[in-house]
Design a protein around this motif. Structure first.
Motif: not given
Length: 196
Positions: A109-124
């Motif tokens: 779950i922690n890895a999912l949170l981190e990967s989602n944040r990286k993905h969102v940072l790319q989109l932003l």
């Protein structure tokens, strides 16, 4: 314990979360079906860590209703999938952080949170040149202070003219190896020579 369950647990224990869905997929193709001992939750979360929402949706359709009803964590993971699909970032983080995940799933779950944040940072970084600190915090599921710290780590800065906004710096993407222009020119000449 099924082969899929063993493979998923091995990947989970080594922290290789991206490999969980691939291992489960491979075994599912070899066996031809998912048995009652199938690690549905790990399989679904494996797709989410890789941001493979299409595969996650198709997996959900293959999961028997009986398995969906007996595993509350699986139901929450599906709710997270739906929010990811719809871009409801605040809902993603609130679900992931509110659920009392079992101790063996928590690192994933922690890895999912981190990967989602990286993905969102790319989109932003592709969509904005400046963004308010409050909006960035919502998109990243963090407090405003944490959002400023995380974005500073990728080169964003607080706008000197408006301290409530962040100046967004485009993030570099790994696009693999590119062919140098000289090599491309030589290849073109070779192809032209072959066609002549």
């Amino acid at each position: 314990m099924s082969a899929a369950h063993s493979a998923a647990l091995a990947a989970l224990n080594t922290g290789n979360f991206e490999m969980i869905s691939a291992a489960c997929d491979e075994i599912e193709l070899e066996v031809g079906f998912m048995d009652s001992d199938w690690p549905y939750l790990l399989h679904l979360l494996g797709y989410l860590v890789k941001s493979d929402l299409v595969a996650a949706r198709f997996l959900w359709k293959r999961i028997p209703d009986s398995a969906k009803q007996v595993n509350p964590e699986l139901t929450v993971a599906w709710e997270v999938t739906k929010r990811m699909w719809n871009g409801e970032y605040e809902g993603i983080y609130s679900l992931l952080q509110a659920e009392k995940w079992s101790s063996d799933i928590k690192p994933m779950i922690n890895a999912l949170l981190e990967s989602n944040r990286k993905h969102v940072l790319q989109l932003l970084s592709k969509a904005y040149t400046t963004i308010s600190v409050a909006e960035a915090a919502v998109f990243l599921g963090l407090s405003q202070q944490e959002a400023v710290q995380v974005t500073a780590g990728v080169g964003w800065s607080v706008d000197p003219t408006n301290p409530e906004c962040l100046v967004v710096r485009p993030l570099s993407e790994d696009k693999g190896e590119s062919i140098p222009e000289q090599n491309l020119h030589q290849l073109t000449e070779y192809v032209v020579h072959l066609e002549a």
